[in-house]
Design an enzyme around this catalytic site. Structure first.
Site, PDB file in Angstrom:
ATOM      1  N   ARG A 125      -6.343  70.501  12.147  1.00 41.79           N
ATOM      2  CA  ARG A 125      -7.084  70.797  13.141  1.00 41.79           C
ATOM      3  C   ARG A 125      -6.918  72.415  13.514  1.00 41.79           C
ATOM      4  NH1 ARG A 125      -4.395  68.109  17.992  1.00 41.79           N
ATOM      5  NH2 ARG A 125      -5.292  66.401  17.232  1.00 41.79           N
ATOM      6  N   ARG A 128      -1.812  74.604  23.516  1.00 45.54           N
ATOM      7  CA  ARG A 128      -2.773  74.027  22.456  1.00 45.54           C
ATOM      8  C   ARG A 128      -4.015  74.897  22.759  1.00 45.54           C
ATOM      9  NH1 ARG A 128      -1.913  68.667  20.876  1.00 45.54           N
ATOM     10  NH2 ARG A 128       0.565  68.317  20.691  1.00 45.54           N
ATOM     11  N   LYS A 185       3.724  69.578  24.608  1.00 43.53           N
ATOM     12  CA  LYS A 185       2.397  70.065  24.720  1.00 43.53           C
ATOM     13  C   LYS A 185       1.943  70.741  25.930  1.00 43.53           C
ATOM     14  CE  LYS A 185      -0.102  65.805  24.635  1.00 43.53           C
ATOM     15  NZ  LYS A 185      -0.999  65.125  23.670  1.00 43.53           N
ATOM     16  N   LYS A 226      -1.295  72.355  27.932  1.00 52.89           N
ATOM     17  CA  LYS A 226      -2.983  72.396  27.842  1.00 52.89           C
ATOM     18  C   LYS A 226      -3.453  73.275  28.898  1.00 52.89           C
ATOM     19  CE  LYS A 226      -3.742  68.200  25.415  1.00 52.89           C
ATOM     20  NZ  LYS A 226      -4.249  66.900  25.480  1.00 52.89           N
ATOM     21  N   CYS A 243     -11.758  58.243  21.224  1.00 50.04           N
ATOM     22  CA  CYS A 243     -10.627  58.863  20.184  1.00 50.04           C
ATOM     23  C   CYS A 243     -10.792  58.321  19.116  1.00 50.04           C
ATOM     24  CB  CYS A 243      -9.332  58.746  20.915  1.00 50.04           C
ATOM     25  SG  CYS A 243      -8.946  56.973  20.806  1.00 50.04           S
ATOM     26  N   CYS A 279      -4.897  57.173  13.021  1.00 45.19           N
ATOM     27  CA  CYS A 279      -3.883  57.662  13.978  1.00 45.19           C
ATOM     28  C   CYS A 279      -2.850  56.660  14.125  1.00 45.19           C
ATOM     29  CB  CYS A 279      -4.733  57.611  15.503  1.00 45.19           C
ATOM     30  SG  CYS A 279      -3.432  58.000  16.872  1.00 45.19           S
ATOM     31  N   CYS A 297      -5.181  53.900  22.380  1.00 48.67           N
ATOM     32  CA  CYS A 297      -3.948  53.572  22.912  1.00 48.67           C
ATOM     33  C   CYS A 297      -3.850  54.407  24.260  1.00 48.67           C
ATOM     34  CB  CYS A 297      -2.866  54.256  22.060  1.00 48.67           C
ATOM     35  SG  CYS A 297      -2.940  55.990  22.166  1.00 48.67           S
ATOM     36  N   CYS A 337      -5.955  60.777  24.715  1.00 52.76           N
ATOM     37  CA  CYS A 337      -6.783  62.105  24.084  1.00 52.76           C
ATOM     38  C   CYS A 337      -7.948  62.042  24.468  1.00 52.76           C
ATOM     39  CB  CYS A 337      -6.584  61.732  22.442  1.00 52.76           C
ATOM     40  SG  CYS A 337      -5.137  62.118  21.897  1.00 52.76           S
TER      41      CYS A 337
END
Length: 564
Positions: free
Chosen positions: A72, A141, A204, A206, A425, A431, A470, A474
């Site tokens: 990414r 991120r 993380k 954001k 996603c 994944c 899930c 995302c």
């Protein structure tokens, strides 16, 4: 003090993200790297994955899983030059298995990169004046920003802030250059990161920057949301919203989606310090024992927003100003041509699930390559997985339109509104967290939803559909007017009732159901919506007004026994 999680120990002994990655990359016996190093690799912008469609067959053949790597980029605000696009396109053809994919954080992912190709791919991205550092991992991120530079000079100023925060708050470890760019090897122990310390953040972090009236970055889903206040065409400053997050664990009531809450306003010259100190408080206060409770939203619910704000003001040495008024209208993208304040034009194209591939008459990857060969402006990726051909001179519009039509990139002209506003996603097969299909299932469920909507004359009704394989969020499913959250193959939680501006969470409507039950539940709701909606009323708003959904629940808090 609770025991540290295993990942905290891995980070502590990693020598600022080096670990044994170099040795793992050099091992010719396996397509994988060591388990600890896969966690460190995320900080460098890559996830180790395997093809789950082939996992069982390879096990029967006594072969290791078909390992590969997702990579990414970090592209603040989603801005890509034509030269960069051409490089990224070439990497997708040379090294990746499934084209270019636009993510929900305004950047690209490449899937299916073999271990031997990881270093040359990262090196090529860096030669193109981009990077992968901090695109994943327990750090800040990719900073996202409203992508359309159309309304005023405030847009350009706001994007500049997104780029500045991304650059100045990125990790400073030299491990990245050492591992991927043949930089000089470190001798001795590395110095701790000036912002992140030895062990970086608990999870993380954001940041998203929105410019009202567009909330096309879902600003309230961010750990730190920045709401740009435009006064008379000038950037007056930013309202700060803290504590958003979408991740959930099925069956664990101590995990939940949460919207960020506005705590005050800062002038532009105060923003950098405010963002840094918010990150530093989360570094110091975040839960390092239980990763499921390590995001900023849980820190706020455990310690209290008022206490967090007081600590922020203490560290800053000044008080936040009262929040300024703002108004959001919607959180989707605006398709087609839009003229900017400077007379240049911007064309937003719909890319289903963000996947740029050549399939039949839709030659999306080739079409975008052709555009990159002639375009003199830039490209903007959106948080809804689309692409904007930005800063087009009026004289060039006809040529751009010709390339778009010739390659099937003009689908937005003929698509239903629900299709244009759908986000999904990646999920299976790559994944590792996916419990159900998402990207691969989206075309199927859209066809069936469109058939229902057509019966009631609703194909032009903008409805936000979000699919997730899930509960980790995302695709920001908890902000969908309709959302499917994967439980198991072919089974989903059906969630309903968010608004069209990203300011209200949806709620569970049917739990762990299959496609037939989902369609059966939605059919009467579409019928009622068509017959009883008010002019301009969104689907989620109608469901609440008509009493078809219960009122929003009170804010969730971590139980006291968990806080301890």
């Amino acid at each position: 003090m609770p025991a540290l999680s295993e990942l905290e120990l891995i980070k502590d002994r990693s020598r600022q993200l080096r670990g044994g990655i170099a040795e793992g990359l050099a091992d010719p016996v396996t397509g994988a790297i060591g388990e600890d190093d896969t966690k460190l690799l995320k900080f460098h912008g890559s996830y180790q994955q395997d093809d789950r469609d082939l996992r069982e067959e390879r096990r029967r053949q006594k072969l290791e899983p078909l390992y590969s790597f997702m990579l990414r980029a970090r592209l603040p605000g989603g801005v890509v030059t034509p030269a960069q696009w051409r490089v990224f396109d070439r990497l997708a053809r040379d090294y990746a298995s499934s084209g270019l994919r636009i993510t929900t954080r305004q950047t690209f992912q490449w899937h299916g990169i073999l271990k031997r190709d990881l270093k040359p791919t990262i090196a090529a991205i860096n030669r193109a004046m981009a990077s992968t550092i901090a695109a994943c991992g327990d750090v800040l991120r990719n900073v996202v920003s409203t992508p359309l530079p159309v309304q005023s000079t405030a847009h350009a100023e706001a994007y500049a802030w997104a780029a500045r925060l991304s650059e100045e708050l990125a990790p400073k470890t030299t491990a990245y250059h050492e591992l991927w760019l043949d930089g000089e090897k470190l001798v001795g122990e590395p110095e701790p990161e000036p912002l992140y310390g030895r062990t970086y953040l608990p999870r993380k972090f954001k940041i998203g920057l929105a410019i009202p009236p567009l909330n096309d970055v879902d600003v309230f889903a961010q750990d730190l949301g920045l709401i740009a206040i435009d006064e008379d065409g000038k950037l007056a400053g930013f309202d700060l919203a803290i504590g958003g997050g979408m991740g959930v664990t099925h069956g664990d009531p101590t995990t939940y989606p949460r919207l960020a809450e506005v705590i005050g306003f800062v002038a532009p010259e105060q923003l950098r310090a405010a963002a840094e100190q918010i990150i530093s408080i989360q570094r110091d206060w975040g839960d390092r024992g239980e990763r499921k409770h390590a995001r900023l939203k849980y820190t706020l619910d455990r310690r209290g927003t008022d206490a967090f704000k007081a600590e922020l003001e203490r560290r800053l040495g000044f008080a936040l100003q009262p929040a300024r008024p703002y108004r959001f209208e919607h959180n989707g993208d605006r398709y087609g041509w839009i003229e900017g304040a400077d007379g240049r034009w911007h064309l937003t194209l719909h890319i289903e699930s963000g996947r740029l591939l050549d399939r039949g008459e839709q030659r999306l990857l080739t079409g975008m390559r052709e555009l990159a060969n002639v375009h003199t402006g830039d490209f903007r990726l959106t948080c809804n997985q689309n692409v904007i051909v930005a800063n087009v001179e009026a004289a060039d519009r006809e040529r751009i339109d010709g390339i778009v039509a010739a390659h099937g990139l003009d689908g937005y002209r003929r698509q239903s509104a629900i299709r244009r506003h759908a986000v999904a996603c990646v999920a299976l097969p790559t994944c590792g967290l996916a419990m159900a299909e998402s990207e691969r299932y989206l075309p199927t469920i859209l066809d069936k939803l469109e058939a229902q909507l057509a019966r009631y004359g609703l194909l032009d009704a903008p409805i936000l559909l979000r699919l997730s394989g899930c509960p980790n969020g995302c695709s920001r499913p908890y902000l969908g007017e309709i959302a499917l959250v994967g439980r198991a193959p072919g089974r989903y939680d059906l969630r309903l009732g968010a608004d069209f501006s990203g300011q209200r969470l949806n709620r569970l409507y049917r739990e762990n159901v299959g496609e037939a039950a989902i369609l059966e539940a939605l059919e009467p709701l579409f019928a009622r919506y068509a017959a009883e909606r008010s002019t301009g009323e969104g689907f989620g708003d109608f469901l609440l007004r008509a009493g078809l959904l219960a009122p929003p629940p009170p804010a969730r808090r971590i139980p006291a026994e968990v806080q301890a």
